[in-house]
Design an enzyme around this catalytic site. Sequence first.
Site, PDB file in Angstrom:
ATOM      1  N   ARG A  50      73.042 -32.492 -10.922  1.00 50.87           N
ATOM      2  CA  ARG A  50      73.581 -32.120  -9.603  1.00 50.87           C
ATOM      3  C   ARG A  50      72.598 -31.167  -8.947  1.00 50.87           C
ATOM      4  O   ARG A  50      72.011 -30.310  -9.613  1.00 50.87           O
ATOM      5  CB  ARG A  50      74.946 -31.462  -9.763  1.00 50.87           C
ATOM      6  CG  ARG A  50      75.466 -30.911  -8.448  1.00 50.87           C
ATOM      7  CD  ARG A  50      76.927 -30.459  -8.552  1.00 50.87           C
ATOM      8  NE  ARG A  50      77.332 -29.946  -7.265  1.00 50.87           N
ATOM      9  CZ  ARG A  50      77.255 -28.668  -6.897  1.00 50.87           C
ATOM     10  NH1 ARG A  50      76.813 -27.756  -7.751  1.00 50.87           N
ATOM     11  NH2 ARG A  50      77.619 -28.293  -5.697  1.00 50.87           N
TER      12      ARG A  50
ATOM     13  N   HIS B  96      83.781 -18.264  -5.878  1.00 52.51           N
ATOM     14  CA  HIS B  96      83.481 -19.679  -6.069  1.00 52.51           C
ATOM     15  C   HIS B  96      82.609 -19.852  -7.312  1.00 52.51           C
ATOM     16  O   HIS B  96      82.130 -18.856  -7.873  1.00 52.51           O
ATOM     17  CB  HIS B  96      82.829 -20.270  -4.813  1.00 52.51           C
ATOM     18  CG  HIS B  96      81.582 -19.569  -4.357  1.00 52.51           C
ATOM     19  ND1 HIS B  96      81.594 -18.340  -3.718  1.00 52.51           N
ATOM     20  CD2 HIS B  96      80.275 -19.912  -4.459  1.00 52.51           C
ATOM     21  CE1 HIS B  96      80.364 -17.968  -3.441  1.00 52.51           C
ATOM     22  NE2 HIS B  96      79.536 -18.901  -3.888  1.00 52.51           N
TER      23      HIS B  96
ATOM     24  N   HIS C  41      81.832 -16.080  -8.758  1.00 53.42           N
ATOM     25  CA  HIS C  41      81.194 -14.958  -8.047  1.00 53.42           C
ATOM     26  C   HIS C  41      81.492 -15.040  -6.562  1.00 53.42           C
ATOM     27  O   HIS C  41      81.886 -16.092  -6.051  1.00 53.42           O
ATOM     28  CB  HIS C  41      79.666 -14.993  -8.237  1.00 53.42           C
ATOM     29  CG  HIS C  41      79.028 -16.164  -7.548  1.00 53.42           C
ATOM     30  ND1 HIS C  41      79.072 -17.443  -8.063  1.00 53.42           N
ATOM     31  CD2 HIS C  41      78.359 -16.273  -6.358  1.00 53.42           C
ATOM     32  CE1 HIS C  41      78.445 -18.279  -7.236  1.00 53.42           C
ATOM     33  NE2 HIS C  41      78.013 -17.595  -6.186  1.00 53.42           N
TER      34      HIS C  41
ATOM     35  N   ASP D 245      79.239 -14.313  -3.035  1.00 52.42           N
ATOM     36  CA  ASP D 245      77.835 -14.090  -2.682  1.00 52.42           C
ATOM     37  C   ASP D 245      77.681 -12.692  -2.084  1.00 52.42           C
ATOM     38  O   ASP D 245      78.384 -12.356  -1.130  1.00 52.42           O
ATOM     39  CB  ASP D 245      77.357 -15.149  -1.669  1.00 52.42           C
ATOM     40  CG  ASP D 245      77.362 -16.550  -2.272  1.00 52.42           C
ATOM     41  OD1 ASP D 245      77.262 -16.665  -3.502  1.00 52.42           O
ATOM     42  OD2 ASP D 245      77.468 -17.523  -1.505  1.00 52.42           O
TER      43      ASP D 245
HETATM   44  C1  LIG Z   1      71.415 -11.874  -3.954  1.00 46.09           C
HETATM   45  C2  LIG Z   1      71.684 -12.850  -4.794  1.00 46.09           C
HETATM   46  C3  LIG Z   1      72.120 -12.664  -6.206  1.00 46.09           C
HETATM   47  C4  LIG Z   1      72.402 -14.085  -6.678  1.00 46.09           C
HETATM   48  C5  LIG Z   1      71.406 -14.873  -5.858  1.00 46.09           C
HETATM   49  C6  LIG Z   1      71.604 -14.306  -4.500  1.00 46.09           C
HETATM   50  O1  LIG Z   1      70.574 -14.664  -3.666  1.00 46.09           O
HETATM   51  C7  LIG Z   1      72.966 -14.769  -3.948  1.00 46.09           C
HETATM   52  C8  LIG Z   1      74.012 -15.136  -5.015  1.00 46.09           C
HETATM   53  C9  LIG Z   1      73.876 -14.434  -6.378  1.00 46.09           C
HETATM   54  C10 LIG Z   1      74.350 -15.278  -7.618  1.00 46.09           C
HETATM   55  C11 LIG Z   1      74.089 -16.758  -7.395  1.00 46.09           C
HETATM   56  C12 LIG Z   1      75.830 -15.092  -7.944  1.00 46.09           C
HETATM   57  C13 LIG Z   1      76.166 -15.663  -9.361  1.00 46.09           C
HETATM   58  C14 LIG Z   1      75.343 -14.981 -10.445  1.00 46.09           C
HETATM   59  C15 LIG Z   1      73.843 -15.140 -10.186  1.00 46.09           C
HETATM   60  C16 LIG Z   1      73.086 -14.343 -11.238  1.00 46.09           C
HETATM   61  C17 LIG Z   1      73.443 -16.627 -10.468  1.00 46.09           C
HETATM   62  O2  LIG Z   1      74.144 -17.314 -11.273  1.00 46.09           O
HETATM   63  O3  LIG Z   1      72.444 -17.125  -9.986  1.00 46.09           O
HETATM   64  C18 LIG Z   1      73.550 -14.595  -8.749  1.00 46.09           C
HETATM   65  C19 LIG Z   1      72.199 -14.454  -8.139  1.00 46.09           C
HETATM   66  C20 LIG Z   1      71.171 -13.576  -8.822  1.00 46.09           C
HETATM   67  O4  LIG Z   1      70.110 -14.138  -9.055  1.00 46.09           O
HETATM   68  O5  LIG Z   1      71.376 -12.371  -9.091  1.00 46.09           O
HETATM   69  O1  LIG Z   2      75.674 -25.075  -6.467  1.00 50.92           O
HETATM   70  C1  LIG Z   2      76.661 -24.783  -5.837  1.00 50.92           C
HETATM   71  O2  LIG Z   2      77.435 -25.616  -5.371  1.00 50.92           O
HETATM   72  C2  LIG Z   2      77.020 -23.335  -5.591  1.00 50.92           C
HETATM   73  C3  LIG Z   2      75.924 -22.361  -5.940  1.00 50.92           C
HETATM   74  C4  LIG Z   2      76.261 -20.975  -5.526  1.00 50.92           C
HETATM   75  O3  LIG Z   2      77.396 -20.613  -5.332  1.00 50.92           O
HETATM   76  C5  LIG Z   2      75.163 -20.000  -5.348  1.00 50.92           C
HETATM   77  O4  LIG Z   2      73.982 -20.353  -5.616  1.00 50.92           O
HETATM   78  O5  LIG Z   2      75.464 -18.869  -4.915  1.00 50.92           O
HETATM   79 FE   LIG Z   3      77.448 -18.624  -4.358  1.00 50.90          FE
END
Ligand SMILES: C=C1C[C@]23C[C@@]1(O)CC[C@H]2[C@]1(C)CCC[C@@](C)(C(=O)O)[C@H]1[C@@H]3C(=O)O
Ligand SMILES: O=C(O)CCC(=O)C(=O)O
Ligand SMILES: [Fe+2]
Length: 397
Positions: free
Chosen positions: A325, A315, A259, A261
Amino acid sequence: MDSTASSLLLCPPPLLSLNKPNATNVSSSSSSSSSSSSSLVFDSASMRSQSKIPTQFIWPPCDRLQRLDELNEPVIDMREFARGDASVRRRSAALVRSVCTSHGFFQVVNHGIDPSLISAALESMDAFFALPLARKSKARRVPGSMSGYAGAHADRFSSKLPWKETLSFRYGNDGSGRPIVDYFASIPGEDFARMGEVYQKYCEAMHGVSMAIMELLATSLDVERTCFRRFFEGGSSIMRLNYYPPCQEPDLTLGTGPHCDPTALTILYQDQVGGLEVFTNQKWHSIRPRRDALVINIGDTFAALSNGRYKSCLHRAVVNQQSVRRSLAFFLCPKEDKVVRPPEGLLSRGGGDGGCGPRKYPDFTWSELLEFTQKHYRADTTTLQAFIQWLLSSSAS
Ligand SMILES: C=C1C[C@]23C[C@@]1(O)CC[C@H]2[C@]1(C)CCC[C@@](C)(C(=O)O)[C@H]1[C@@H]3C(=O)O
Ligand SMILES: O=C(O)CCC(=O)C(=O)O
Ligand SMILES: [Fe+2]
């Protein structure tokens, strides 16, 4: 990213049915705020030792391609930038400009955060995530809100579930009250007061670092030094604790899927285990943990603020068989109604002279992009493009 070349190496972007959740992407319920169709519950205490992971956690092979190299990202000395003379400042700014026009990831050292505050933040995470599921669930994310506990986002999505638990909360920088202390005090059934103090302090410190980085970014783009700091005044940022339990089939799943950010700037502290990876030059690269450093990356909102000059890069986080982790992610966000538009100083220079040419994105507000990622689209490889399409099609109708 060059989309033709990268499409050979990454999963194709999801077919968008804009305004409607994508059945393979968002859980088949009508929005992220409804309950999931899958009844899966992520109880990491038992799942970490299961030899076979549930199919909902299996990601497509194109998302799981192995990393090849370490990223050779620059390390910026923030003390040197703050106190150095003009030539030192110019050198740091040039380094930042070069990396942000390429992939947008760098690390900062001498950032002024007390190591004992970082240790306390990691220890508080350990204490929270070690609680029995029933207790953590008292802090469960309320549908539609950004705050709360989530296990693998199983209440929001039905496939490609991330192998992680998260606790998220908001940090408003309008100077009123102590929102994080109040948030933790509101979680029922446990004395979370000390945790609230730790994360309140941690977010205040992260906000300070984010403002110093905004000065660095303004210098690097040759716009007025305080223009981005002012842009973020009164904003409500998001703090997220990512807890990745060990996994017995780590090569089949991901801790956080690929994704960009959607937020403006991310300040990440990762523990020493390693797992953060960045896609650049057509390959996945790992970011080696540094105990003394914070990892910084540009998000989609800053990419739009810089009119696409600075990159928000793909990333992900991988998991492993042996160790938990932990990462602490602070996502800098503007005030919700703030219109995201590049500063005049950047646009007026056009394409030459370090300028950035004609507008690449229409005006939008942060609340529109946040709503898009929470209700209509799961943040992934193509969030910003999908959002712009959605925005243009909703304003046309
Ligand atoms: C605005 C946002 C959406 C997510 C959290 C965040 O605060 C910033 C990053 C986004 C996220 C981490 C990108 C990957 C998918 C996601 C669903 C996750 O795996 O947590 C994303 C976040 C979300 O909660 O929508
Ligand atoms: O845990 C990590 O190293 C990355 C997490 C991340 O990319 C996110 O929370 O948006
Ligand atoms: Fe991220």
